[in-house]
Design an enzyme around this catalytic site. Structure first.
Site, PDB file in Angstrom:
ATOM      1  N   ASP A  92       0.844  -1.190   0.000  1.00  0.00           N
ATOM      2  CA  ASP A  92       0.000   0.000   0.000  1.00  0.00           C
ATOM      3  C   ASP A  92       0.877   1.236   0.000  1.00  0.00           C
ATOM      4  O   ASP A  92       2.037   1.199   0.420  1.00  0.00           O
ATOM      5  CB  ASP A  92      -0.965  -0.002   1.184  1.00  0.00           C
ATOM      6  N   GLU A 156      -0.180  -0.515   5.795  1.00  0.00           N
ATOM      7  CA  GLU A 156       0.823   0.068   6.696  1.00  0.00           C
ATOM      8  C   GLU A 156       0.714   1.588   6.755  1.00  0.00           C
ATOM      9  O   GLU A 156       0.832   2.185   7.831  1.00  0.00           O
ATOM     10  CB  GLU A 156       2.231  -0.342   6.244  1.00  0.00           C
TER      11      GLU A 156
END
Length: 454
Positions: A92, A156
Site C-alpha cells: 500500500d 501500513e
C-alpha cells in the site's frame, strides 16, 4: 577486482526488476476507499501473490486482516535445520497528493536523472522487489540457505493495525529467527545504514463545534464563537515560540547520541526555503529521532475559493503526533487529548476520533544478526562501514513482532533515503541503491545461515 557472483547476478536482473516495479507502481494501492477504489489494493495484492508463487513459495495466501485490508504471505522452505528469516514489505502507498506537482504521472514509473520516479517506488513496493532480487540471486548461485517467510502488508500507511491484529491472533504464522523489515533506508545514498530506532505515532481527528450553523460575519461577528478561530488557537498551543512540540506531561528534551544529521544537509534534504528557520531546539537528530513531534496533516474548513463572509460553526483537523522510543503511544494520546481540552477557548464543544496508533521501537543492534548484516553491507558497499541511525517514521508492526517473538532479531533496512522524498510528490528510488541493498540482503542470508551452523 572481480565482482562476486551474487552482485553479477543481481546486476543482470535489474532490467527485469524495473519492469516488475513498473507493473507494481501502476496499481493505485492507497488503502483508503475515499482516495482509491479497493480494487486497486486487491490487484496489487494478487500481483504480489503471483510473484511469490512464481518463485516457488508455498502456502501463498491473501490474509483478510481485521481492518479490511489484505496482507500477502508465502513460505519458501530451506535446508533441513536451517534458520527461518521473515522478510517484510508493504504494497500500500500514500495518496498521490497534488498530481499537478508531479513532473511525471505518479503511478507510471519513469526514469529521470538516474532515478526511477513513482508513488511507492521506494516506500515500499521497491522493498518487495529488493527481496525478490536477493532470493533470485541466491537461487542462481547455489540456493537459498535459509527458510524464508515473506509478509507484504496492505495497510501500513494507514496505521490501522490490521496485520498486527492478525499476527496476534495467529502467532505461529510469522515465527522466525530473524526478521528483515525492508521499509526504512540509508542515511544517505551510498552509505549503508541500519535503522536503530523508530518513533511511534498517534493520529487523531479533532472536531470543534460552536454554533448550530454558520452565521453572517457582519451581523454576528465579534460575539459569536468562531469554530475555526478556536481550532487555530488549539493548534497553535501545540508548539512553543521556538516551534518545538509542547504537550503538558510529554517530555521533549531527549538527546540523540548516535550518528548526527548536519543542519546544512538536513536543509538540503528537506528542501527548506532559503531564509526559513528550522523549528525546535537541540540538534536536528534530537528533533527528528529522539523527541515528539506534532504535525497538523489536514484541516477541514471553508476553502478560499467560493468563501462567503460567514462565521464557521464547525472545524476539523487531523493531527499526527510522533512518539520517540522511551515513551508510550497510548499515554501520549491521553496527554494530547488532555492538552487540547485544556486549550479549547470559549467552552467550545470538542470531539475526538482515533485514526491510528503505533508504539515506538528500538532494535538491538548488538545482536549476532547485525554482525552478519555488517559483513553483508561491506560486501555490497566496498569501502564503507555499516552505520546506524534513527528514523522519525513509524512501523507499528515492529513492536508486535518483538512482543510475539522475543528471541527473534529484527533488522531494519530499505530504500527510503532522503532523495527518495517518500510521502511527498515526485517520490523516487535510486536503482543503484536497489541493486546494492539487494546484494546486501542476499549476503546477509548467506552470512546468517553460516553463523547459525557454527
Amino acid at each position: 577486482m572481480t565482482a562476486h557472483p551474487i552482485a553479477e547476478t543481481i546486476a543482470s536482473l535489474m532490467p527485469r526488476a524495473k519492469t516488475e516495479l513498473t507493473e507494481l507502481v501502476a496499481f493505485q494501492s492507497v488503502a483508503d476507499e475515499a482516495v482509491a477504489p479497493r480494487s486497486e489494493c486487491e490487484a496489487a495484492a494478487n500481483w504480489v501473490a503471483d510473484a511469490l508463487r512464481a518463485e516457488g513459495f508455498q502456502d501463498v495466501a491473501l490474509l483478510d486482516t481485521p481492518d479490511g485490508s489484505q496482507s500477502v504471505y508465502g513460505l519458501l522452505p530451506g535446508p533441513v535445520g536451517a534458520p527461518t528469516v521473515l522478510l517484510y514489505a508493504h504494497y500500500d502507498v500514500q495518496p498521490k497528493l497534488d498530481e499537478s506537482a508531479w513532473v511525471t504521472p505518479p503511478f507510471e514509473l519513469t526514469e529521470r536523472d538516474g532515478r526511477w520516479y513513482g508513488r511507492g517506488a521506494a516506500d515500499c513496493k521497491g522493498g518487495f522487489i529488493m527481496h525478490l532480487l536477493a532470493l533470485r540471486a541466491l537461487k542462481a548461485n547455489g540456493g537459498v540457505p535459509v527458510s524464508v517467510k515473506v509478509i507484504v502488508e496492505g495497510s501500513e500507511e494507514q496505521g490501522t493495525g490490521g496485520l498486527e491484529q492478525y499476527a496476534e491472533a495467529h502467532p505461529e504464522l510469522l515465527t522466525a529467527d530473524a526478521i528483515v523489515i525492508g521499509d526504512t533506508g540509508n542515511f544517505r545514498v551510498g552509505l549503508p545504514t541500519v535503522t536503530a530506532t523508530l518513533r511511534g505515532m498517534t493520529m487523531i481527528r479533532l472536531g470543534i463545534d460552536t454554533l448550530e450553523g454558520n452565521l453572517h460575519s457582519g451581523q454576528f461577528g465579534g460575539a459569536a464563537p468562531d469554530a475555526l478561530a478556536a481550532l487555530i488557537r488549539v493548534l497553535d498551543s501545540l508548539r512553543d515560540e521556538h516551534g518545538q512540540t509542547v504537550i503538558e506531561g510529554l517530555a521533549a528534551d531527549s538527546a540523540w547520541d548516535g550518528l548526527q544529521y548536519p543542519e546544512a544537509e538536513f536543509r538540503q534534504d528537506a528542501k527548506v526555503l532559503e531564509g526559513v528557520s528550522l523549528p525546535g531546539t537541540g540538534t536536528v537528530a534530537d528533533r527528528i529521532w529522539a523527541r515528539p513531534a506534532v504535525t497538523v496533516i489536514g484541516i477541514d474548513c471553508h476553502p478560499v475559493a467560493g468563501a462567503t463572509p460567514s462565521i464557521p460553526a464547525t472545524a476539523r483537523a487531523q493531527i499526527s503526533l510522533r512518539v520517540p522510543p522511551g515513551q508510550d503511544a497510548a499515554e501520549a494520546t491521553k496527554l494530547l487529548r488532555a492538552h487540547i481540552e485544556k486549550h479549547v477557548p470559549w467552552n467550545a464543544r470538542v470531539s475526538f476520533e482515533q485514526v491510528g496508533q503505533g508504539q515506538p521501537f528500538r532494535a538491538d543492534i548488538t545482536s549476532p544478526a547485525y554482525t552478519s548484516m555488517a559483513r553483508a553491507m561491506a560486501e555490497a558497499y566496498p569501502g564503507e562501514e555499516m552505520q546506524s541511525s534513527g528514523m522519525g517514521g513509524s512501523i507499528p508492526l515492529c513492536n508486535t513482532l518483538a512482543a510475539l517473538y522475543p528471541a527473534a532479531e529484527i533488522l531494519l533496512i530499505g530504500l527510503s533515503e532522503p532523495e527518495a522524498q517518500i510521502h511527498a510528490v515526485n517520490e523516487s528510488v535510486s536503482p543503484q541503491e536497489l541493486e546494492r541493498l539487494s546484494v546486501a540482503e542476499a549476503h546477509f542470508l548467506l552470512n546468517y545461515a553460516e553463523s547459525k551452523r557454527s
